[in-house]
Design a protein around this motif. Structure first.
Motif, short mmCIF file in Angstrom:
data_model
loop_
_atom_site.label_atom_id
_atom_site.label_comp_id
_atom_site.label_asym_id
_atom_site.label_seq_id
_atom_site.Cartn_x
_atom_site.Cartn_y
_atom_site.Cartn_z
N LEU A 62 0.82 -1.08 0.06
CA LEU A 62 -0.09 -0.08 0.11
C LEU A 62 0.87 1.21 -0.15
O LEU A 62 0.60 2.40 -0.83
CB LEU A 62 -1.00 0.01 1.32
CG LEU A 62 -2.05 -1.13 1.21
CD1 LEU A 62 -2.69 -1.03 2.57
CD2 LEU A 62 -2.93 -1.01 0.13
N LEU A 63 1.96 1.22 0.75
CA LEU A 63 2.78 2.39 0.71
C LEU A 63 3.42 2.59 -0.51
O LEU A 63 3.58 3.81 -0.97
CB LEU A 63 3.95 2.04 1.88
CG LEU A 63 3.42 2.33 3.23
CD1 LEU A 63 4.52 1.71 4.28
CD2 LEU A 63 2.83 3.48 3.74
N GLY A 64 3.86 1.42 -1.09
CA GLY A 64 4.38 1.75 -2.48
C GLY A 64 3.71 2.19 -3.55
O GLY A 64 3.81 3.03 -4.35
N GLY A 65 2.19 1.76 -3.69
CA GLY A 65 1.06 2.54 -4.42
C GLY A 65 1.00 3.68 -3.99
O GLY A 65 0.77 4.59 -4.73
N ALA A 66 0.80 4.15 -2.91
CA ALA A 66 0.88 5.48 -2.51
C ALA A 66 1.92 6.54 -3.07
O ALA A 66 1.79 7.65 -3.57
CB ALA A 66 0.47 5.87 -1.07
N LEU A 67 3.15 5.85 -2.81
CA LEU A 67 4.23 6.66 -3.40
C LEU A 67 4.14 6.82 -4.86
O LEU A 67 4.50 7.87 -5.44
CB LEU A 67 5.39 5.95 -2.99
CG LEU A 67 7.05 6.49 -3.38
CD1 LEU A 67 7.16 7.73 -2.42
CD2 LEU A 67 8.12 5.49 -3.38
N LEU A 68 3.92 5.72 -5.70
CA LEU A 68 3.93 5.85 -7.21
C LEU A 68 2.58 6.64 -7.65
O LEU A 68 2.86 7.40 -8.62
CB LEU A 68 3.76 4.43 -7.87
CG LEU A 68 5.03 3.47 -7.65
CD1 LEU A 68 4.50 2.05 -8.12
CD2 LEU A 68 6.19 4.21 -8.42
N GLY A 69 1.76 6.37 -6.78
CA GLY A 69 0.45 7.41 -7.29
C GLY A 69 0.78 8.96 -7.04
O GLY A 69 0.51 9.81 -7.79
N GLY A 70 1.50 9.34 -5.88
CA GLY A 70 1.78 10.52 -5.75
C GLY A 70 2.89 11.06 -6.81
O GLY A 70 2.95 12.30 -7.40
N LEU A 71 3.78 10.13 -7.14
CA LEU A 71 4.70 10.51 -8.56
C LEU A 71 3.98 10.84 -9.69
O LEU A 71 4.42 11.66 -10.38
CB LEU A 71 5.66 9.43 -8.65
CG LEU A 71 6.89 9.59 -9.49
CD1 LEU A 71 7.74 10.69 -8.84
CD2 LEU A 71 7.54 8.28 -9.45
N LEU A 72 2.85 10.20 -10.00
CA LEU A 72 2.19 10.25 -10.87
C LEU A 72 1.38 11.72 -11.09
O LEU A 72 1.16 12.33 -12.28
CB LEU A 72 1.19 9.14 -11.64
CG LEU A 72 1.86 7.88 -11.92
CD1 LEU A 72 0.93 6.93 -12.08
CD2 LEU A 72 2.80 7.96 -13.26
N LEU A 73 1.08 12.32 -10.00
CA LEU A 73 0.41 13.34 -9.90
C LEU A 73 1.22 14.79 -10.37
O LEU A 73 0.49 15.46 -10.61
CB LEU A 73 0.02 13.50 -8.35
CG LEU A 73 -1.05 12.89 -7.75
CD1 LEU A 73 -1.25 13.12 -6.32
CD2 LEU A 73 -2.27 13.07 -8.64
N ASN A 74 2.57 14.52 -10.57
CA ASN A 74 3.36 15.61 -10.94
C ASN A 74 3.13 15.78 -12.60
O ASN A 74 3.56 16.94 -13.07
CB ASN A 74 4.78 15.26 -10.83
CG ASN A 74 5.24 15.24 -9.48
OD1 ASN A 74 5.39 16.48 -8.80
ND2 ASN A 74 5.50 14.33 -8.63
N LEU A 75 2.28 14.93 -13.20
CA LEU A 75 2.08 15.25 -14.61
C LEU A 75 0.65 15.91 -14.64
O LEU A 75 0.40 16.14 -16.10
CB LEU A 75 2.09 13.77 -15.08
CG LEU A 75 3.30 12.97 -15.20
CD1 LEU A 75 3.07 11.60 -16.01
CD2 LEU A 75 4.40 13.72 -15.98
N MET A 76 0.01 16.05 -13.86
CA MET A 76 -1.23 16.82 -13.78
C MET A 76 -0.95 18.54 -14.42
O MET A 76 0.10 18.93 -13.88
CB MET A 76 -1.92 16.84 -12.78
CG MET A 76 -2.66 15.61 -11.93
SD MET A 76 -3.25 15.65 -10.46
CE MET A 76 -4.84 16.69 -10.89
N PRO A 77 -1.79 18.72 -15.09
CA PRO A 77 -1.43 20.27 -15.72
C PRO A 77 -1.48 21.15 -14.77
O PRO A 77 -0.95 22.30 -15.15
CB PRO A 77 -2.45 20.37 -16.71
CG PRO A 77 -3.89 19.38 -16.56
CD PRO A 77 -3.01 18.06 -15.58
N CYS A 78 -2.00 21.23 -13.52
CA CYS A 78 -1.81 22.03 -12.70
C CYS A 78 -0.55 22.08 -11.92
O CYS A 78 -0.50 22.83 -10.96
CB CYS A 78 -3.30 22.27 -11.66
SG CYS A 78 -3.72 20.57 -11.03
N VAL A 79 -0.07 21.06 -11.85
CA VAL A 79 0.99 20.76 -11.08
C VAL A 79 2.43 20.82 -11.75
O VAL A 79 3.25 21.37 -11.38
CB VAL A 79 0.98 19.18 -10.16
CG1 VAL A 79 2.31 19.22 -9.41
CG2 VAL A 79 -0.13 19.25 -9.41
#
Length: 672
Positions: free
Chosen positions: A291-308
């Motif tokens: 679960l911690l690994g999923g949260a880490l990878l999910g947070g990493l992908l958030l950097n691709l959002m157009p507002c970030v």
């Protein structure tokens, strides 16, 4: 290793543990039992009536006895009665047991003093004046955390001098016995699970139900038990285990919680309803590390959002301007990371606190509030104008070097980056709703670490900083280019404000976001009058916002013409015998909108669904909806998107969060 092999191994291991413990028992027959026992009658015997006897046990501190089915290990009580001719002892009636885990084995035990009630039938012609002593040879197992000892005693039934002597005690004993329900339960046994339907009034609250099956080797005692309500019927699903016995009838106890309350039931093979509302606490099967690994990878992908991405890019360029200042780069990396993690922890803690207070909310709950969306619109508009060069604010986080600016930028990035659950995040954030608070907050911290990781690596890895372009005039052009995705984000927030609060609210929010830009630009150009007018107008729109958010906007059109989700609508759709595709979306969820354009809102999908008779159903979570929130919780997800496929007459299957163009078409055509 297959599940059946594991279950057999656990069973044999439990037997070995029990035998080894019994062999280690003290050999002396003169010692006192670790569980003292006596046998007492409620009243004097009366011919033709049922006499109730209580076999009372008093475990020594740290020791426990067992229910009729001891679980993975242990041994139930055995009784051999010595009764007058014609007298007959009935089945023992036990209190509700407790679960006890030892060495990975689940046992059904009693740690505190308890009484087992035994009905004794007295014949009509019995002579009760001078009856011979009534005795029972009782054997039971007494166990502590380290030792098990077989114990026995020959107990003589004591009759009270008057019927009132033990009345109060027997009232307590009888109150502890689970009463038998007055209707028969039904069950279905498959190779993998037991499904059990118990008639129970829908008005009866069940905070933490648990089923104890009296027959051995039917269920996996350590398996998670799931419960659903279908009107006045409670349905339990339990994985199979042990030697997988298949009895013709079942008996057991349904415990209501940890308070010792429950009911006894008898069940025969029959029909067990499907569907219904999930009840009881949920548990998490996925290891915390995954679960911690999923949260880490999910947070990493958030950097691709157009507002970030624009914010991250400009902060990276501040490091490029810093040149070779190694210490400063590390400080900024740590400060940015601290800001992101603190913001994620704050959002997570607020969500958990609101949920503990009874609120039905999930991840991105803040974007279901019109006033929060208006505040984000103001922020996005200011950043867009700043990127465009309309004005400069020295204290704006993304323009400030140093740890203070980096920390503030981290806060900003986390706030604007966390509306949706994307790939890898769903399981982690769903588990955060079920885990203890400390573990849940650890998941939110991992999400923040993933979001901050790119900038943190830039701060600590000089080789990565050397890959950044050299400072130059191009940076100003690049900054203005980044105003485009931020501007699109602001436009999206205007649309969301309309969806949440209606046209009047959206107009006021747009005016409130533009007026600060007007004021700052006018001040920059030396026009103080225009700046003051803009500030006053902005204050007016800010004050009026709470009174404008009153309109409700219907869900957007869809080529699938979906049914609006409700528990009743889903039950009716499943009962029709047709496949059902159910999806949950929100106007603020970028992943949802991408999937809808790529896979859902397509003529090919509509035609495939029509040919296969698929019922499309949609749940719109743009605005808070407790019923949708409860359904999301049943699938252990914290937010949208969620896609569930119900084959005709079958159970639901969760689909991936990222859909391919033909995934739904192929699913409909497969007939599964």
């Amino acid at each position: 290793m297959q599940a059946s092999t594991l279950n057999l191994f656990r069973y044999l291991f439990g037997v070995c543990v029990l035998l080894a413990a019994m062999m280690a028992a003290p050999a002396s027959a003169q010692r006192e039992n670790y569980i003292a026992a006596d046998l007492v009658a409620e009243s004097a015997p009366v011919p033709g009536e049922t006499l109730t006897a209580a076999l009372r046990f008093r475990p020594t501190e740290g020791w426990h006895g067992y229910w009729a089915n001891p679980g993975d290990a242990g041994e139930g009580m055995r009784l051999e009665w010595h009764l007058p001719n014609g007298w007959e002892a009935g089945e023992p009636q036990y209190p509700v047991p407790q679960e006890l885990e030892l060495l990975g084995l689940i046992n059904h035990v009693y740690k505190d003093p308890y009484a087992v009630l035994i009905p004794i039938e007295v014949p009509q012609q019995a002579a009760v004046a001078n009856i011979a002593p009534i005795t029972v040879d009782a054997q039971w197992l007494a166990c502590s955390d380290r030792l098990c000892v077989p114990e026995r005693a020959t107990l003589t039934l004591r009759f009270p001098q008057t019927s009132a002597d033990l009345a109060a005690q027997f009232d307590e004993h009888r109150a502890a016995i689970a009463p038998m329900i007055d209707a028969s339960a039904s069950f279905v046994i498959t190779a993998d699970k037991l499904r059990l339907a118990i008639p129970l009034p829908a008005s009866l609250g069940l905070p933490d139900p648990h089923v104890f099956i009296e027959q051995k080797d039917v269920i996996d005692y350590s398996a998670v038990q799931t419960f659903t309500r279908d009107g006045d019927m409670l349905v339990a699903e339990i994985a199979r285990g042990g030697l997988r016995a298949e009895p013709d009838a079942l008996r057991g106890i349904l415990a209501f919680g940890d308070g010792g309350d429950g009911v006894r039931f008898e069940a025969s093979p029959g029909t067990v309803p499907t569907g219904g509302e999930r009840i009881g606490p949920r548990t998490v099967d996925t290891p915390l590390a995954i679960l911690l690994g999923g949260a880490l990878l999910g947070g990493l992908l958030l950097n691709l959002m157009p507002c970030v991405f624009p914010i991250l890019s400009l902060k990276a360029l501040t490091l490029a301007r810093a040149g070779g200042e190694e210490r400063q780069a590390r400080i900024e990396g740590l400060a940015y990371t601290a800001g992101v993690i603190i913001a994620c922890l704050a959002l997570g803690a607020l969500m958990l606190a609101l949920r503990s207070g009874g609120a039905q909310i999930g991840w991105a709950f803040q974007l279901q509030e019109p006033l929060v969306v208006a505040a984000l619109l103001v922020l996005a508009t200011l950043i867009t104008a700043n990127f465009s060069g309309l004005f400069e604010i020295p204290s704006l986080p993304i323009r400030t070097r140093g740890e203070g600016g980096a920390f503030a930028t981290g806060l900003l990035a986390a706030v604007v980056a966390t509306p949706c659950t994307g790939p890898f995040m769903a399981a982690a954030l769903g588990a955060a709703l079920l885990l203890p608070a400390a573990q849940a907050l650890l998941l939110f911290a991992a999400l923040g670490l993933g979001l901050a990781l790119p900038f943190l690596l830039l701060g600590f890895v000089p080789a990565l900083r050397r890959m950044l372009p050299k400072p130059g005039a191009w940076m100003e052009t690049f900054r203005k280019t980044l105003a485009i995705p931020m501007g699109l984000t602001a436009l999206g927030l205007v649309w969301l404000a309309w969806r949440l609060g209606g046209m009047s609210f959206a107009f006021a929010a747009l005016a409130l976001s533009i007026l600060p830009v007007v004021a700052l630009t006018a001040r920059r150009n030396g026009n103080r009058t225009v700046a003051i007018i803009a500030v006053i107008a902005g204050l007016y729109f800010a004050a009026s916002l709470p009174f404008r958010a009153q309109e409700q906007v219907a869900s957007s059109e869809s080529v699938l013409d979906p049914v609006t989700y409700s528990q009743e609508a889903l039950a009716q759709a499943r009962a029709s015998g047709q496949p059902v595709f159910l999806w949950f979306t929100a106007d603020w969820c970028l992943t949802c909108k991408v999937n809808e354009q790529v896979a859902i809102e397509r003529e090919a999908t509509r035609d495939a669904f029509a040919e296969a008779g698929v019922i499309a159903m949609r749940g719109d979570w743009t605005q808070a909806d407790p019923e949708i929130t409860r359904y999301l919780e049943e699938w252990q997800v914290a937010g949208v998107p969620l896609y569930v496929w119900y084959p005709a007459g079958g159970q639901g299957e969760q689909l991936p969060q990222v859909l391919t163009p033909d995934s739904l078409v192929e699913l409909a055509q497969s007939g599964d």
